[in-house]
Design a protein around this motif. Structure first.
Motif, PDB file in Angstrom:
ATOM      1  N   ARG A   1       1.024  -1.056  -0.269  1.00  0.00           N
ATOM      2  CA  ARG A   1      -0.430  -0.256  -0.091  1.00  0.00           C
ATOM      3  C   ARG A   1       0.643   1.014  -0.174  1.00  0.00           C
ATOM      4  O   ARG A   1       0.129   2.231  -0.702  1.00  0.00           O
ATOM      5  N   ALA A   2       2.399   1.309   0.498  1.00  0.00           N
ATOM      6  CA  ALA A   2       2.865   2.387   0.788  1.00  0.00           C
ATOM      7  C   ALA A   2       3.895   2.239  -0.448  1.00  0.00           C
ATOM      8  O   ALA A   2       4.587   3.615  -0.798  1.00  0.00           O
ATOM      9  N   GLY A   3       3.988   1.611  -1.396  1.00  0.00           N
ATOM     10  CA  GLY A   3       4.322   1.630  -2.700  1.00  0.00           C
ATOM     11  C   GLY A   3       6.098   1.074  -2.198  1.00  0.00           C
ATOM     12  O   GLY A   3       6.649   1.726  -2.922  1.00  0.00           O
ATOM     13  N   ARG A   4       6.276   0.370  -0.991  1.00  0.00           N
ATOM     14  CA  ARG A   4       7.516  -0.021  -0.989  1.00  0.00           C
ATOM     15  C   ARG A   4       8.065  -1.442  -0.921  1.00  0.00           C
ATOM     16  O   ARG A   4       9.170  -1.652  -2.076  1.00  0.00           O
ATOM     17  N   PHE A   5       7.275  -1.894  -2.395  1.00  0.00           N
ATOM     18  CA  PHE A   5       7.547  -2.828  -3.350  1.00  0.00           C
ATOM     19  C   PHE A   5       8.071  -2.436  -4.628  1.00  0.00           C
ATOM     20  O   PHE A   5       7.816  -1.270  -5.076  1.00  0.00           O
ATOM     21  N   ALA A   6       9.505  -2.420  -5.273  1.00  0.00           N
ATOM     22  CA  ALA A   6       9.563  -1.751  -6.924  1.00  0.00           C
ATOM     23  C   ALA A   6       8.547  -2.262  -7.710  1.00  0.00           C
ATOM     24  O   ALA A   6       7.887  -2.783  -7.427  1.00  0.00           O
ATOM     25  N   PRO A   7       8.714  -1.217  -8.625  1.00  0.00           N
ATOM     26  CA  PRO A   7       7.269  -1.179  -9.578  1.00  0.00           C
ATOM     27  C   PRO A   7       7.519  -1.645 -10.330  1.00  0.00           C
ATOM     28  O   PRO A   7       8.728  -2.601 -11.125  1.00  0.00           O
ATOM     29  N   VAL A   8       6.567  -2.261 -11.416  1.00  0.00           N
ATOM     30  CA  VAL A   8       7.031  -2.771 -12.601  1.00  0.00           C
ATOM     31  C   VAL A   8       6.613  -1.483 -13.410  1.00  0.00           C
ATOM     32  O   VAL A   8       5.327  -1.368 -13.964  1.00  0.00           O
ATOM     33  N   ALA A   9       7.272  -1.634 -14.476  1.00  0.00           N
ATOM     34  CA  ALA A   9       7.577  -0.202 -15.527  1.00  0.00           C
ATOM     35  C   ALA A   9       6.305  -1.207 -16.755  1.00  0.00           C
ATOM     36  O   ALA A   9       6.585  -2.419 -17.088  1.00  0.00           O
ATOM     37  N   ASP A  10       6.265  -0.199 -17.034  1.00  0.00           N
ATOM     38  CA  ASP A  10       5.710  -0.712 -18.787  1.00  0.00           C
ATOM     39  C   ASP A  10       3.987  -0.934 -18.877  1.00  0.00           C
ATOM     40  O   ASP A  10       3.563  -1.316 -19.437  1.00  0.00           O
ATOM     41  N   TYR A  11       3.555  -1.634 -17.645  1.00  0.00           N
ATOM     42  CA  TYR A  11       2.008  -2.265 -17.579  1.00  0.00           C
ATOM     43  C   TYR A  11       0.978  -0.786 -17.729  1.00  0.00           C
ATOM     44  O   TYR A  11       1.287   0.288 -17.083  1.00  0.00           O
ATOM     45  N   ASP A  12       0.000  -0.725 -18.850  1.00  0.00           N
ATOM     46  CA  ASP A  12      -0.713   0.426 -18.990  1.00  0.00           C
ATOM     47  C   ASP A  12      -1.749   0.070 -18.175  1.00  0.00           C
ATOM     48  O   ASP A  12      -3.060  -0.522 -18.290  1.00  0.00           O
ATOM     49  N   GLY A  13      -1.765   0.458 -16.953  1.00  0.00           N
ATOM     50  CA  GLY A  13      -2.252   1.102 -16.025  1.00  0.00           C
ATOM     51  C   GLY A  13      -2.175   1.187 -14.245  1.00  0.00           C
ATOM     52  O   GLY A  13      -1.330   0.887 -14.473  1.00  0.00           O
ATOM     53  N   PRO A  14      -2.952   0.990 -13.635  1.00  0.00           N
ATOM     54  CA  PRO A  14      -2.890   1.304 -12.358  1.00  0.00           C
ATOM     55  C   PRO A  14      -2.425   0.105 -11.401  1.00  0.00           C
ATOM     56  O   PRO A  14      -3.176  -1.354 -12.086  1.00  0.00           O
ATOM     57  N   PRO A  15      -1.363   0.176 -10.188  1.00  0.00           N
ATOM     58  CA  PRO A  15      -1.054  -1.519 -10.029  1.00  0.00           C
ATOM     59  C   PRO A  15      -2.420  -1.904  -9.391  1.00  0.00           C
ATOM     60  O   PRO A  15      -3.594  -1.468  -8.471  1.00  0.00           O
ATOM     61  N   LEU A  16      -2.310  -3.212  -8.812  1.00  0.00           N
ATOM     62  CA  LEU A  16      -4.090  -3.935  -8.056  1.00  0.00           C
ATOM     63  C   LEU A  16      -3.411  -4.175  -6.805  1.00  0.00           C
ATOM     64  O   LEU A  16      -2.804  -3.239  -5.709  1.00  0.00           O
ATOM     65  N   PRO A  17      -4.894  -2.951  -6.335  1.00  0.00           N
ATOM     66  CA  PRO A  17      -5.293  -2.494  -4.797  1.00  0.00           C
ATOM     67  C   PRO A  17      -5.157  -3.491  -3.715  1.00  0.00           C
ATOM     68  O   PRO A  17      -6.052  -4.761  -4.275  1.00  0.00           O
ATOM     69  N   ALA A  18      -4.604  -4.065  -2.572  1.00  0.00           N
ATOM     70  CA  ALA A  18      -4.766  -4.879  -1.899  1.00  0.00           C
ATOM     71  C   ALA A  18      -5.943  -5.172  -1.406  1.00  0.00           C
ATOM     72  O   ALA A  18      -6.732  -3.783  -0.533  1.00  0.00           O
ATOM     73  N   PRO A  19      -6.915  -5.601  -0.544  1.00  0.00           N
ATOM     74  CA  PRO A  19      -8.047  -6.189  -0.561  1.00  0.00           C
ATOM     75  C   PRO A  19      -7.995  -5.706   0.984  1.00  0.00           C
ATOM     76  O   PRO A  19      -6.764  -5.922   1.997  1.00  0.00           O
ATOM     77  N   PRO A  20      -9.036  -5.379   1.629  1.00  0.00           N
ATOM     78  CA  PRO A  20      -9.182  -4.847   2.620  1.00  0.00           C
ATOM     79  C   PRO A  20      -8.795  -5.509   4.027  1.00  0.00           C
ATOM     80  O   PRO A  20      -8.980  -7.236   3.760  1.00  0.00           O
ATOM     81  N   LEU A  21      -7.971  -5.416   5.596  1.00  0.00           N
ATOM     82  CA  LEU A  21      -7.263  -6.956   5.685  1.00  0.00           C
ATOM     83  C   LEU A  21      -7.628  -7.316   7.148  1.00  0.00           C
ATOM     84  O   LEU A  21      -7.750  -6.050   7.861  1.00  0.00           O
ATOM     85  N   ASP A  22      -8.269  -8.067   7.365  1.00  0.00           N
ATOM     86  CA  ASP A  22      -9.102  -8.176   9.035  1.00  0.00           C
ATOM     87  C   ASP A  22      -8.018  -8.620   9.734  1.00  0.00           C
ATOM     88  O   ASP A  22      -7.922 -10.350   9.758  1.00  0.00           O
ATOM     89  N   VAL A  23      -6.902  -8.876  10.295  1.00  0.00           N
ATOM     90  CA  VAL A  23      -5.770  -9.157  10.470  1.00  0.00           C
ATOM     91  C   VAL A  23      -6.145 -10.556  11.917  1.00  0.00           C
ATOM     92  O   VAL A  23      -5.380 -11.485  11.538  1.00  0.00           O
ATOM     93  N   GLY A  24      -7.225  -9.742  12.441  1.00  0.00           N
ATOM     94  CA  GLY A  24      -7.419 -10.788  13.220  1.00  0.00           C
ATOM     95  C   GLY A  24      -8.423 -11.660  12.857  1.00  0.00           C
ATOM     96  O   GLY A  24      -8.666 -13.094  13.580  1.00  0.00           O
TER      97      GLY A  24
END
Ligand code: MN
Length: 311
Positions: free
Chosen positions: A282-305
């Motif tokens: 969510r914070a963009g701390r993974f290295a990016p994937v170049a050249d994909y035409d569109g936004p990255p996939l958002p993570a779904p809501p996480l209920d850690v419990g």
């Protein structure tokens, strides 16, 4: 491939014996595609180290965009991409860009973290049919450096009319060059005619078999696409027959013996690890994937419990 839903739950076994059970896939959505999710099962998270099996198609992608899986992260696993028909373009955060075609293997080792996209190229074949498999990395290797390999030339063996292409481990004297991290086997069995034979197995392995096209009789039980047969350890062979043009998959390995925690595209051991990886994405701390035409996939809501690790 990416899971869209956070919870990986599927049906109970419909047939159960001492060491043999058949389960039905559940339908899952991956982008615009409906897929048959055969693994994980609620009561069986892994078979050997195989921990995820999606089968999709055959579907027409003629004149449409086809597969569109935006950049998304993985940790703690290897992705095994295999096509029966069509072509798919892989890009990842290491800078890899690789088209895959039937009979070839794309093997991505996520290790401590990688991101990738998968899509039908702009000019693509009209039919798409394939499987997306994940292999859990054993605890000792799950923080390894991320890597990507493409194997265009894989060994094969012939048994009773089956052409057996080995993409992981070894089977019937054919050994895959792919780098795996546990004692594992993965192979495609293509019936070049009405085929019948005994497939040799490693007795220390547990296995699953499924038909992606046609049908199969495995140890005397009929299988059709959308069904998964589990075979326990202790077998040195299994009798398989299938009509011409059928396409089967055999996956197996030494039982992992580790309790996996799987959420979205992440394989870990503790809720804290999942939460940390989701936060990193969510914070963009993974290295990016170049050249994909569109936004990255958002993570779904996480209920850690709600995260529960299961064997
Ligand atoms: Mn993926």
């Amino acid at each position: 491939m990416s899971t869209v839903d956070a919870e990986l739950e599927v049906a109970e076994p419909s047939v159960q014996g001492s060491d043999l059970e058949v389960t039905a896939a559940r339908e899952a959505r991956v982008g615009d595609m409906t897929v048959r999710r055969l693994l994980p099962l609620r009561l069986r998270r892994s078979v050997g180290a195989w921990c995820f099996v999606d089968h999709y198609g055959p579907m027409s992608v003629d004149g449409v965009a086809g597969m569109r899986v935006p950049p998304h992260p993985h940790i703690g696993l290897q992705t095994v991409t295999w096509l029966i028909s069509g072509n798919v373009l892989h890009r990842d955060s290491l800078g890899s860009e690789q088209m895959i075609r039937p009979g070839q293997l794309n093997l991505m080792t996520a290790g401590r973290g990688i991101a990738h996209s998968e899509e039908s190229p702009v000019e693509h074949d009209p039919l798409l049919h394939g499987v997306q498999l994940w292999v859990a990395l054993p605890d000792a290797f799950r923080h390894t450096e991320p890597a990507f390999a493409h194997h265009a030339d894989l060994p094969s063996a012939g048994i009773g009319g089956f052409e057996i292409t080995v993409f992981a481990g070894s089977l019937a004297g054919a050994r895959s060059p792919a780098l795996m991290f546990s004692d594992i086997v993965g192979a495609e069995l293509a019936a070049r005619r009405d085929a019948s034979g005994n497939i040799p197995l490693a007795p220390a392995h547990e296995h699953v078999v499924f038909a992606a096209a046609g049908s199969a009789a495995v140890a005397g039980t009929l299988l059709r696409p959308g069904q998964l047969m589990y075979l326990g350890t202790g077998r040195d062979r299994v009798a398989v027959s299938a009509p011409a043009e059928s396409r089967l998959f055999l996956l197996g390995g030494v039982p992992l013996g580790e309790t996996l925690l799987m959420w979205w595209n992440l394989v870990a051991r503790t809720p804290d690890e999942i939460a940390a990886a989701a936060a990193d994405w969510r914070a963009g701390r993974f290295a990016p994937v170049a050249d994909y035409d569109g936004p990255p996939l958002p993570a779904p809501p996480l209920d850690v419990g709600r995260l529960v690790a299961r064997p």
